[in-house]
Design a protein around this motif. Structure first.
Motif, mmCIF file in Angstrom:
data_model
loop_
_atom_site.group_PDB
_atom_site.id
_atom_site.type_symbol
_atom_site.label_atom_id
_atom_site.label_comp_id
_atom_site.label_asym_id
_atom_site.label_seq_id
_atom_site.Cartn_x
_atom_site.Cartn_y
_atom_site.Cartn_z
ATOM 1 N N CYS A 66 0.692 0.932 5.190
ATOM 2 C CA CYS A 66 1.042 -0.457 4.901
ATOM 3 C C CYS A 66 1.198 -0.598 3.390
ATOM 4 C CB CYS A 66 -0.032 -1.406 5.419
ATOM 5 S SG CYS A 66 0.237 -3.144 4.958
ATOM 6 N N THR A 67 2.266 -1.265 2.966
ATOM 7 C CA THR A 67 2.526 -1.534 1.548
ATOM 8 C C THR A 67 2.455 -3.035 1.301
ATOM 9 O OG1 THR A 67 3.986 0.383 1.295
ATOM 10 C CG2 THR A 67 4.245 -1.392 -0.298
ATOM 11 N N TRP A 68 1.753 -3.427 0.229
ATOM 12 C CA TRP A 68 1.773 -4.816 -0.234
ATOM 13 C C TRP A 68 2.951 -4.931 -1.197
ATOM 14 C CZ3 TRP A 68 -0.979 -7.314 3.021
ATOM 15 C CH2 TRP A 68 -2.176 -6.798 3.510
ATOM 16 N N ASN A 101 5.031 -1.317 -10.300
ATOM 17 C CA ASN A 101 3.944 -1.852 -11.138
ATOM 18 C C ASN A 101 2.810 -0.833 -11.213
ATOM 19 O OD1 ASN A 101 5.141 -4.430 -11.638
ATOM 20 N ND2 ASN A 101 4.536 -5.096 -9.588
ATOM 21 N N ASP A 102 3.042 0.242 -11.972
ATOM 22 C CA ASP A 102 2.084 1.343 -11.934
ATOM 23 C C ASP A 102 0.718 0.974 -12.503
ATOM 24 O OD1 ASP A 102 4.018 2.804 -10.727
ATOM 25 O OD2 ASP A 102 4.292 4.265 -12.329
ATOM 26 N N HIS A 103 0.652 -0.079 -13.314
ATOM 27 C CA HIS A 103 -0.658 -0.520 -13.819
ATOM 28 C C HIS A 103 -1.513 -1.098 -12.699
ATOM 29 C CE1 HIS A 103 1.852 -4.118 -13.841
ATOM 30 N NE2 HIS A 103 0.774 -4.856 -13.901
ATOM 31 N N LEU A 104 -0.873 -1.438 -11.576
ATOM 32 C CA LEU A 104 -1.602 -1.945 -10.409
ATOM 33 C C LEU A 104 -1.712 -0.895 -9.299
ATOM 34 C CD1 LEU A 104 0.103 -5.472 -10.122
ATOM 35 C CD2 LEU A 104 -2.106 -4.935 -11.179
ATOM 36 N N ARG A 105 -1.211 0.318 -9.597
ATOM 37 C CA ARG A 105 -1.129 1.308 -8.523
ATOM 38 C C ARG A 105 -2.514 1.799 -8.123
ATOM 39 N NH1 ARG A 105 2.131 5.570 -10.477
ATOM 40 N NH2 ARG A 105 0.482 7.107 -10.622
ATOM 41 N N LYS A 106 -2.823 1.507 -6.907
ATOM 42 C CA LYS A 106 -4.033 2.016 -6.272
ATOM 43 C C LYS A 106 -3.700 2.130 -4.789
ATOM 44 C CE LYS A 106 -8.039 0.252 -7.433
ATOM 45 N NZ LYS A 106 -9.180 -0.700 -7.494
ATOM 46 N N THR A 107 -3.934 3.283 -4.226
ATOM 47 C CA THR A 107 -3.639 3.502 -2.818
ATOM 48 C C THR A 107 -4.926 3.857 -2.097
ATOM 49 O OG1 THR A 107 -1.412 4.293 -3.332
ATOM 50 C CG2 THR A 107 -2.282 4.842 -1.160
ATOM 51 N N TYR A 108 -5.131 3.219 -0.972
ATOM 52 C CA TYR A 108 -6.344 3.433 -0.192
ATOM 53 C C TYR A 108 -6.059 4.357 0.993
ATOM 54 C CZ TYR A 108 -8.558 -0.393 -2.753
ATOM 55 O OH TYR A 108 -9.095 -1.180 -3.742
ATOM 56 N N ILE A 109 -7.077 5.114 1.371
ATOM 57 C CA ILE A 109 -7.031 5.972 2.564
ATOM 58 C C ILE A 109 -8.123 5.493 3.517
ATOM 59 C CG2 ILE A 109 -7.228 8.330 3.460
ATOM 60 C CD1 ILE A 109 -4.904 8.161 1.613
ATOM 61 N N ASP A 149 -5.283 -5.897 -2.816
ATOM 62 C CA ASP A 149 -5.579 -4.984 -3.917
ATOM 63 C C ASP A 149 -4.760 -3.717 -3.772
ATOM 64 O OD1 ASP A 149 -6.820 -3.893 -6.148
ATOM 65 O OD2 ASP A 149 -8.430 -3.008 -4.962
ATOM 66 N N GLY A 150 -4.037 -3.342 -4.835
ATOM 67 C CA GLY A 150 -3.330 -2.074 -4.841
ATOM 68 C C GLY A 150 -1.996 -2.125 -4.123
ATOM 69 N N PHE A 151 -1.356 -0.948 -4.072
ATOM 70 C CA PHE A 151 -0.042 -0.825 -3.443
ATOM 71 C C PHE A 151 -0.123 -0.874 -1.923
ATOM 72 C CE2 PHE A 151 2.668 1.530 -6.864
ATOM 73 C CZ PHE A 151 2.450 0.486 -7.735
ATOM 74 N N GLY A 152 -1.268 -0.505 -1.356
ATOM 75 C CA GLY A 152 -1.385 -0.500 0.094
ATOM 76 C C GLY A 152 -2.333 0.581 0.563
ATOM 77 N N PHE A 153 -2.200 0.975 1.826
ATOM 78 C CA PHE A 153 -3.101 1.982 2.379
ATOM 79 C C PHE A 153 -2.366 2.922 3.315
ATOM 80 C CE2 PHE A 153 -3.515 -1.866 5.001
ATOM 81 C CZ PHE A 153 -3.278 -1.387 6.279
ATOM 82 N N LEU A 154 -2.948 4.113 3.475
ATOM 83 C CA LEU A 154 -2.444 5.149 4.360
ATOM 84 C C LEU A 154 -3.511 5.469 5.394
ATOM 85 C CD1 LEU A 154 -1.104 7.574 1.575
ATOM 86 C CD2 LEU A 154 0.247 5.925 2.881
ATOM 87 N N ILE A 155 -3.066 5.820 6.586
ATOM 88 C CA ILE A 155 -4.018 6.112 7.664
ATOM 89 C C ILE A 155 -3.815 7.545 8.139
ATOM 90 C CG2 ILE A 155 -4.891 5.403 9.917
ATOM 91 C CD1 ILE A 155 -3.714 2.654 9.378
ATOM 92 N N PRO A 156 -4.780 8.414 7.898
ATOM 93 C CA PRO A 156 -4.655 9.808 8.350
ATOM 94 C C PRO A 156 -4.566 9.889 9.876
ATOM 95 C CG PRO A 156 -6.464 9.563 6.778
ATOM 96 C CD PRO A 156 -6.039 8.180 7.170
ATOM 97 N N ARG A 157 -3.994 10.960 10.345
ATOM 98 C CA ARG A 157 -3.837 11.166 11.787
ATOM 99 C C ARG A 157 -5.182 11.085 12.512
ATOM 100 N NH1 ARG A 157 -0.571 14.354 11.061
ATOM 101 N NH2 ARG A 157 1.357 13.625 11.996
ATOM 102 N N LYS A 158 -6.240 11.568 11.884
ATOM 103 C CA LYS A 158 -7.563 11.555 12.517
ATOM 104 C C LYS A 158 -8.094 10.140 12.732
ATOM 105 C CE LYS A 158 -9.730 15.985 11.692
ATOM 106 N NZ LYS A 158 -10.974 16.641 11.267
ATOM 107 N N GLU A 159 -7.609 9.180 11.963
ATOM 108 C CA GLU A 159 -8.113 7.806 12.022
ATOM 109 C C GLU A 159 -7.114 6.856 12.677
ATOM 110 O OE1 GLU A 159 -11.080 6.857 10.382
ATOM 111 O OE2 GLU A 159 -11.548 8.850 9.593
ATOM 112 N N ARG A 160 -5.955 7.354 13.090
ATOM 113 C CA ARG A 160 -4.811 6.521 13.421
ATOM 114 C C ARG A 160 -4.787 6.050 14.868
ATOM 115 N NH1 ARG A 160 0.216 9.712 11.919
ATOM 116 N NH2 ARG A 160 -0.826 9.555 9.896
ATOM 117 N N ARG A 161 -4.381 4.793 15.045
ATOM 118 C CA ARG A 161 -3.993 4.301 16.367
ATOM 119 C C ARG A 161 -2.470 4.168 16.411
ATOM 120 N NH1 ARG A 161 -7.949 0.092 16.000
ATOM 121 N NH2 ARG A 161 -6.337 -1.457 16.444
#
Length: 465
Positions: A338-340, A81-89, A321-333
């Motif tokens: 995560c994908t919705w 669903n590319d019209h909904l594609r939004k990825t958060y960092i 909201d959006g496809f999901g989020f990514l967590i950089p190594r600097k912020e990661r536990r």
């Protein structure tokens, strides 16, 4: 009749068997697991389609779609669903959307880059100035991190390259080979100097070649999950493919061909395709070519885990909201991404439900695969609560562990691959396929399986076998 043995029943081995059967050749697949498909596995829970492994394939690579059409599944193909594609960092404890116009980590639009809160002004200025960069071709390999930092700076590595490649490879851009992982970007940079200018020029050429064609969705998959592909391949075999749920224990040269030991007995093979993970193929080939075995064993692998959590939509104040989020190594536990699921693809999640598919593991956290389910779920729920504000308890959870499943194309991989290919070519009747060589995605593995089958069939015609 030519005796063909394929070691490995993942998508590479299945593709090889399919194209052999299509060409009129019978084969035997040896698979140590109780099912075929490798990391492709689709489950169904409360009306939700849950992918335990990969959920899609890139539209830009044709091999998967070609096979799907041959199998009569074209009407089952759906796009993201590319019209909904939004990825958060995640940065500084907040989820910030990636700016529009990014091609991976390459900016192609000015306004979204200027207004994003993901990057500092110093990085934005450096990305703008990159447009003036002159060609500086390099003959040697380097890491993805070195390549991206040279073009766009360290912050672009930390908050673009790292989370994006962690989500794909489960690896670290500081050790991944840019020549193997991003060959197109290397070619564009060598030709244009500026990576941004190269991507823009390539887009313009593509638009000129297809002036009235709508853009293809970034990802494609099947309505009923990628397990449909595995089922359709196996259903097409008829009597041409024998599947033996046995582990190959050893391989030896035998006359003009090979023999494979399984369950204490020997199985003769005129042609042999190694389509399992390189670290599994390595010990098998030690008696055939010790140097080749060592090269395969030197290919690093990362481990991964998916955790799917199903919720009632009523437990969310508003839809994710959006496809999901990514967590950089600097912020990661623990969480990598995560994908919705219901937002990314249609037909996956029925109305009234929400599914989060979380990713853990990678090169930095393989130990998570050994932890009990209860501890993993508790950790994921804690992070979802902190990162995305999800406070509801899931209706169901599904955990899938994939130890040493994703090949890592580290710096020097092209040189290693060249030697692997040369040594394999020097052994008549031996063929390799799988994600350790020239691509990790489903289309890449299908392409390599098909190539192995075509070489076997061509050789059979030439020798009259």
């Amino acid at each position: 009749m030519l005796k063909i043995v394929i070691i490995g029943g993942g998508i590479s081995g299945l593709s090889a068997a399919y194209y052999l059967a299509k060409g009129g050749a019978a084969s035997t697949i040896l698979e140590s697991r109780p099912r075929l498909g490798g990391v492709i596995q689709t489950d169904f829970v409360e009306g939700c389609t849950i992918e335990a492994g990969p959920d899609s394939f890139l539209s830009a690579k044709p091999a998967a779609l070609e096979l799907i059409r041959e199998l009569g599944l074209a009407d089952q193909v759906i796009g993201s669903n590319d019209h909904l594609r939004k990825t958060y960092i995640r940065k500084g404890g907040r989820l910030i959307p990636m700016p529009d116009g990014l091609m991976m980590m390459v900016p192609t639009r000015i306004l979204p880059l200027l207004t994003t809160g993901l990057l500092s002004w110093g990085t934005k200025i450096r990305m703008g100035m990159e447009l003036l960069r002159a060609p500086k071709p390099r003959a040697d390999d380097e890491s993805v991190a070195e390549f991206i930092e040279e073009h766009y700076g360290a912050e672009a590595v930390d908050y673009l390259a790292d989370p994006l490649l962690s989500g794909i490879y489960g690896g670290n851009p500081s050790v991944l080979s840019v020549t193997a992982v991003l060959p197109r970007f290397v070619e564009l940079a060598n030709r244009h100097g500026s990576l941004t200018r190269g991507v823009l020029a390539e887009r313009a050429r593509a638009a000129h070649a297809r002036p009235n064609s709508p853009p293809a969705p970034l990802f494609r998959t099947l309505k009923g999950g990628l397990g449909q592909l595995v089922d359709a391949i196996t259903a097409s075999f008829g009597g041409k493919v024998e599947v033996r749920q046995s582990r190959a224990e050893a391989v030896e040269r035998f006359g003009a061909g090979f023999r494979v030991r399984i369950d204490g007995d020997w199985l003769a093979a005129d042609r042999l395709a190694i389509a399992c993970e390189a670290h599994s193929g390595s010990p098998l080939l030690s008696a055939v070519d010790a140097r080749l075995a060592g090269l395969l064993g030197a290919v690093p692998y990362s481990s991964s885990m998916t955790v799917a959590l199903g919720y009632d939509a009523a437990d969310f104040g508003r839809p994710p909201d959006g496809f999901g989020f990514l967590i950089p190594r600097k912020e990661r536990r623990r969480l990598i991404a995560c994908t919705w699921v219901g937002t990314k693809f249609p037909y996956r999640v029925p109305e009234g439900k929400v599914v989060a598919r979380c990713f853990l593991g990678g090169t930095d956290d393989a130990a998570v695969l050994t932890e009990p389910d209860e501890a993993i779920v508790a950790s994921v729920l804690s992070e979802l609560r902190e990162i995305a504000g999800v406070r509801a308890q899931p209706r169901f959870t599904r955990i899938s562990r994939w130890p040493r499943s994703m090949a890592q194309y580290t710096v020097g991989h092209p040189r290693r691959l060249a030697e692997i290919e040369a040594r394999t070519a020097a052994i008549p009747g031996l063929f390799l396929a799988g994600n350790a060589y020239t691509g990790i995605g489903i289309p890449d593995c299908i392409r390599m399986g098909r190539a192995a089958a075509e070489k076997i069939l061509k050789g059979a015609v030439q020798t009259g076998g």
